[in-house]
Design a protein around this motif. Structure first.
Motif, PDB file in Angstrom:
ATOM      1  N   HIS A  42      39.624  21.410  10.089  1.00 12.48           N
ATOM      2  CA  HIS A  42      39.936  22.781   9.729  1.00 12.48           C
ATOM      3  C   HIS A  42      41.318  22.866   9.089  1.00 12.48           C
ATOM      4  O   HIS A  42      42.232  23.510   9.624  1.00 12.48           O
ATOM      5  CB  HIS A  42      39.871  23.695  10.952  1.00 12.48           C
ATOM      6  CG  HIS A  42      38.659  23.474  11.798  1.00 12.48           C
ATOM      7  ND1 HIS A  42      37.393  23.406  11.270  1.00 12.48           N
ATOM      8  CD2 HIS A  42      38.535  23.275  13.139  1.00 12.48           C
ATOM      9  CE1 HIS A  42      36.530  23.192  12.247  1.00 12.48           C
ATOM     10  NE2 HIS A  42      37.192  23.096  13.385  1.00 12.48           N
ATOM     11  N   HIS A  54      44.591  22.721  11.523  1.00 11.00           N
ATOM     12  CA  HIS A  54      44.891  23.976  12.205  1.00 11.00           C
ATOM     13  C   HIS A  54      45.535  23.717  13.565  1.00 11.00           C
ATOM     14  O   HIS A  54      46.536  24.345  13.933  1.00 11.00           O
ATOM     15  CB  HIS A  54      43.598  24.780  12.364  1.00 11.00           C
ATOM     16  CG  HIS A  54      43.779  26.066  13.089  1.00 11.00           C
ATOM     17  ND1 HIS A  54      43.639  26.175  14.456  1.00 11.00           N
ATOM     18  CD2 HIS A  54      44.114  27.307  12.647  1.00 11.00           C
ATOM     19  CE1 HIS A  54      43.868  27.422  14.822  1.00 11.00           C
ATOM     20  NE2 HIS A  54      44.159  28.130  13.745  1.00 11.00           N
ATOM     21  N   MET A  90      32.460  28.371  13.075  1.00 10.65           N
ATOM     22  CA  MET A  90      33.276  28.675  11.911  1.00 10.65           C
ATOM     23  C   MET A  90      33.593  30.163  11.844  1.00 10.65           C
ATOM     24  O   MET A  90      34.645  30.556  11.352  1.00 10.65           O
ATOM     25  CB  MET A  90      32.546  28.246  10.625  1.00 10.65           C
ATOM     26  CG  MET A  90      32.354  26.735  10.520  1.00 10.65           C
ATOM     27  SD  MET A  90      33.910  25.852  10.454  1.00 10.65           S
ATOM     28  CE  MET A  90      33.988  25.230  12.119  1.00 10.65           C
ATOM     29  N   LEU A  93      36.519  30.746  14.008  1.00 10.75           N
ATOM     30  CA  LEU A  93      37.723  30.215  13.373  1.00 10.75           C
ATOM     31  C   LEU A  93      38.182  31.111  12.241  1.00 10.75           C
ATOM     32  O   LEU A  93      39.373  31.354  12.058  1.00 10.75           O
ATOM     33  CB  LEU A  93      37.459  28.799  12.868  1.00 10.75           C
ATOM     34  CG  LEU A  93      38.626  28.101  12.176  1.00 10.75           C
ATOM     35  CD1 LEU A  93      39.786  27.973  13.152  1.00 10.75           C
ATOM     36  CD2 LEU A  93      38.212  26.753  11.659  1.00 10.75           C
ATOM     37  N   ARG A 144      42.428  28.723   4.648  1.00  6.55           N
ATOM     38  CA  ARG A 144      41.739  27.479   4.991  1.00  6.55           C
ATOM     39  C   ARG A 144      41.411  26.720   3.706  1.00  6.55           C
ATOM     40  O   ARG A 144      41.028  27.306   2.704  1.00  6.55           O
ATOM     41  CB  ARG A 144      40.439  27.760   5.749  1.00  6.55           C
ATOM     42  CG  ARG A 144      40.628  28.075   7.210  1.00  6.55           C
ATOM     43  CD  ARG A 144      39.312  28.380   7.873  1.00  6.55           C
ATOM     44  NE  ARG A 144      38.370  27.288   7.769  1.00  6.55           N
ATOM     45  CZ  ARG A 144      37.075  27.370   8.053  1.00  6.55           C
ATOM     46  NH1 ARG A 144      36.580  28.530   8.447  1.00  6.55           N
ATOM     47  NH2 ARG A 144      36.292  26.331   7.949  1.00  6.55           N
ATOM     48  N   GLU A 149      37.830  20.540   3.328  1.00 10.90           N
ATOM     49  CA  GLU A 149      36.863  20.423   4.422  1.00 10.90           C
ATOM     50  C   GLU A 149      35.559  19.812   3.926  1.00 10.90           C
ATOM     51  O   GLU A 149      34.969  18.940   4.586  1.00 10.90           O
ATOM     52  CB  GLU A 149      36.604  21.800   5.035  1.00 10.90           C
ATOM     53  CG  GLU A 149      37.646  22.244   6.022  1.00 10.90           C
ATOM     54  CD  GLU A 149      37.198  23.481   6.779  1.00 10.90           C
ATOM     55  OE1 GLU A 149      36.034  23.497   7.234  1.00 10.90           O
ATOM     56  OE2 GLU A 149      37.989  24.416   6.923  1.00 10.90           O
ATOM     57  N   ARG A 217      31.000  27.084   5.395  1.00 11.12           N
ATOM     58  CA  ARG A 217      32.150  27.878   4.989  1.00 11.12           C
ATOM     59  C   ARG A 217      31.658  29.191   4.407  1.00 11.12           C
ATOM     60  O   ARG A 217      30.526  29.296   3.934  1.00 11.12           O
ATOM     61  CB  ARG A 217      32.983  27.127   3.962  1.00 11.12           C
ATOM     62  CG  ARG A 217      32.298  26.905   2.631  1.00 11.12           C
ATOM     63  CD  ARG A 217      33.227  26.131   1.700  1.00 11.12           C
ATOM     64  NE  ARG A 217      32.675  26.020   0.358  1.00 11.12           N
ATOM     65  CZ  ARG A 217      33.265  25.351  -0.628  1.00 11.12           C
ATOM     66  NH1 ARG A 217      34.411  24.737  -0.384  1.00 11.12           N
ATOM     67  NH2 ARG A 217      32.745  25.302  -1.828  1.00 11.12           N
TER      68      ARG A 217
END
Length: 755
Positions: A42, A54, A90, A93, A144, A149, A217
């Motif tokens: 992440h 993160h 996700m 997050l 992000r 990713e 995502r």
């Protein structure tokens, strides 16, 4: 290559990148977090464009809160398809990153737990080592890095090619391998389960699906500052995507922005061209890699050779030391044995002098001989021995000296040589140049190298505080006193050391470095800081400045008086016994509080210069009531030995001026008042009031105490002090007559303060 061919190859490069034909297994180095040294998890994009995990950002902020990514209430339901997704939620997050953890269970690194007041947070970027200001919202302001990713996920899949992604809907033992993943449902399905949960004719049939993946995502990137807005512009100043609200009234209102499509096209073309250039230089890169590998091999071989040679030199030194040690110890042993033998023989001789033993016993037996001829034959030699023993009793001397002072070994010179022993490539020690080194509340230290010195990489200045007159012995033994403190690397021949304490002794030393090898230290230099912070000012060319008789340079740090036509005309009008008036000039910065210090240099050939302080009221009198002539009795501080001057000297004046000239410094006459310090009060003898003029003069004004001090700026010895009336704003004042010149110190002119 023509433009069309170049564009064709450029397009092929772009297609290769988009199709993912770049070997993913060869880019692991770019996918490692610089903090945890593992694959990114992440990742967040810092303002400096570097990416960090993160969890690593949270650890950098050093906050104590639960770093949990458990699924929300929706995902924790047993019937939810996402309850079996192996990766963290996700959605959770995304909410954490966008909202900064505003919910009660998770707090943002931008706020303290339980506090409603935001605080500014900053972290050091592990990539560029710059401090990154995250602002009041902390990590909630960071994007992000979804692209990174995805690349990490593809790398993981390539690394575990044999491990398949399983369907999240199927239940054992009928668990099937997933064939596609839904980006809206954020789950992976086999063909049958996908058809079952995305039937034709329903809204779910319109969901976006991709190949099997665990990296889900959002389809649209949202603004972290305005959570409900999509990013549709790119800020060229901050180099980050923004929304239209950020541009209209947010933090990017005055920044230059472009459309997202334009930024996408420009950046993609730049990146593709850069990749194309690197690929076209592949042969050159491989050649340079070969050269670097050869340099690595040569470095290893040469390093081993140098290490072996150094070991051989030290072994020879050890052998030489061992040989000298054996020889010198052998000499000591031989001398000791020789002395012991002499002393033991002497002991035996003296023991023979005792009754019934040795020489005395033998003589007693000889006396028993009755035959005269035989007695005479033996007694003659015996009598000589007895006489010799008798003389030794009268003048006793030991046969050997027990002291071994001649064998005391002084190895201080050799120890110094061994400590300074270095490789031939080590630079010579620098030498601090006292003529160009100055110390105030900051120290400007300059040094020079030998004329035949080799180039150096950098220098290191070290300093330590030796103490001050007002410091107690217990304070001098503290941690700060006597401890050498190094400065940052210096790449020139001078350095400024800041934050020095006033009225203290400091010692400085310098050493050079070349190829990671340091030279010996320079000889230590001790400097004394002034009793107060430095006052920064320049000469004022406005207030009362006489351009006819004073010459001020462009930097306004040097003033010189000259004898021009105006001087001659004034001299023609004066009567016998009078002087031509002084030409005054002041500093452009006034003092209305505190203690302040400044220093300057008066040229030795100067005829007469008066230096000190004056209030604004006295300046008005000087500049707005000019006199062509000035009697020495009129000036209270002229140094003239007249009775009228002594009468006025007792008063506390709004000015104090000290007279210098012809290489001398004239101390004003002392009085019975307490305005002059008894420790510095000169005697009545005029000869004791005339001192050699120091190379540098320092002045310290204590406005609150209404006192002014004059120093020898090189030794910081107080030459004179007295009371002064500080009822108004005080200014550094200078008066010049004849051919005179005053130059301010560089650190005084470079430093400006506002009061």
């Amino acid at each position: 290559m023509s433009d069309s061919e170049d564009m064709t190859e450029f397009a092929s490069i772009v297609e290769r990148i988009e199709r993912g034909e770049v070997p993913i297994k060869n880019i692991e180095r770019e996918l490692i977090c610089p903090i945890c040294k593992e694959l990114f998890t992440h990742p967040l994009i810092l303002p400096c464009q570097h990416s960090v995990c993160h969890k690593c950002v949270r650890e950098l902020l050093q906050l104590n809160y639960d770093d949990s990514f458990d699924a929300g209430s929706e995902c924790s339901m047993p019937g939810s398809p996402r309850s079996r997704v192996p990766s963290p939620s996700m959605e959770r997050l995304d909410r954490l990153v966008r909202s900064g953890g505003s919910r009660g269970s998770i707090s943002s690194p931008g706020w303290r737990r339980g506090s409603v007041t935001p605080r500014v947070t900053a972290i050091p970027c592990p990539g560029c080592q710059h401090d990154i200001e995250l602002g009041e919202r902390g990590i909630s302001m960071l994007f992000r890095n979804f692209t990174l990713e995805s690349i990490v996920e593809r790398y993981r899949q390539a690394a575990r090619a044999a491990v398949a992604i399983m369907c999240n809907i199927c239940k054992p033992p009928q668990l099937q391998e997933a064939t596609k993943s839904c980006m809206d449902c954020k789950a992976s399905y086999c063909n049958e389960c996908f058809k079952l949960h995305h039937p034709w004719g329903t809204p779910k049939a319109q969901h976006e699906y991709v190949g099997p993946t665990t990296n889900f995502r959002p389809k649209v990137l949202m603004c972290p500052e305005h959570e409900m807005e999509k990013v549709n512009m790119y800020c060229e100043v901050c180099r980050r995507p923004v929304c239209h609200l950020c541009k209209l009234g947010g933090s990017h209102a005055n920044h230059k922005v472009t459309s997202m499509s334009s930024a996408y096209k420009i950046l993609k073309e730049k990146l593709a061209k850069s990749i194309h250039y690197l690929i076209s230089k592949e042969d050159q890169v491989r050649t340079q890699i070969t050269d670097l590998e050869l340099l690595i091999s040569q470095t290893e071989d040469n390093g081993q050779v140098a290490e072996r040679q150094a070991n051989e030199h030290f072994e020879r030194l050890f052998e030489t030391l061992q040989e000298r040690k054996s020889e010198m110890l052998r000499s000591i042993e031989q001398s000791r044995n020789r002395r012991l033998n002499h002393l033991k023989t002497q002991v035996e001789e003296y023991q023979g002098m005792l009754e019934n033993s040795g020489l005395v016993g033998y003589a007693q037996e000889v006396l028993k001989e009755t035959d005269q001829s035989c007695f005479v034959q033996t007694a003659k030699q015996l009598h000589l021995r007895i006489q010799k023993a008798t003389e030794s009793l009268r003048t006793f001397h030991a046969a050997a000296d027990p002291c071994f002072d001649e064998f005391v070994l002084d190895t201080s010179r050799e120890e110094t040589l061994l400590k300074e022993m270095c490789f031939g490539g080590v630079p010579d020690p620098p030498l601090i140049d006292l003529s160009h080194s100055r110390v105030y509340n900051e120290a400007s230290i300059s040094w020079r190298l030998s004329d035949d010195h080799l180039p150096t990489d950098h220098h290191v200045v070290e300093y330590r505080r030796l103490g001050g007159p007002s410091q107690s012995p217990s304070q001098e033994d503290g941690e700060d006193s006597g401890v050498w403190r190094p400065t940052e690397k210096v790449y020139g021949s001078s350095s400024v050391v800041c934050d020095l304490e006033a009225d203290s002794l400091y010692s400085f030393r310098v050493r050079s470095c070349r190829n990671s090898m340091f030279s010996p230290y320079s000889p230590e230099v001790t400097l004394h800081t002034p009793p107060a912070p430095a006052l920064g000012f320049l000469f004022s060319d406005k207030c009362g400045f006489s351009a006819e008789r004073l010459i001020l340079n462009k930097r306004r740090d040097t003033v010189e008086s000259v004898a021009g036509m105006a001087f001659l005309l004034a001299a023609e009008r004066v009567q016998t016994g009078s002087y031509i008036g002084l030409d005054y000039i002041i500093g452009d910065t006034g003092i209305s509080q505190g203690r302040h210090y400044w220093s300057f240099k008066v040229e030795p050939h100067s005829y007469m210069v008066k230096v000190g302080v004056a209030s604004d009221s006295k300046l008005l009198e000087w500049f707005h009531n000019p006199r062509d002539t000035s009697s020495p009795r009129y000036d209270h501080d002229s140094g003239h030995d007249s009775g009228s001057e002594d009468t006025c000297y007792e008063l506390s004046q709004p000015f104090t001026l000290l007279t210098l000239g012809m290489g001398r410094l004239f101390i004003p006459k002392a009085s019975s008042s307490s305005s002059v310090s008894s420790a510095n009060a000169p005697s009545a003898d005029p000869g004791n009031r005339v001192l050699p003029m120091p190379q540098r003069i320092g002045v310290c004004l204590d406005y609150d105490a209404c006192r002014v001090y004059f120093y020898d700026a090189d030794t910081m010895r107080c030459l004179y002090e007295r009371q002064v009336d500080c009822s108004g704003t005080m200014y550094p004042a200078f008066g010049l007559m004849g051919s005179s010149k005053v130059q301010l110190e560089e650190l005084i002119t470079a430093k400006r303060l506002t009061f």
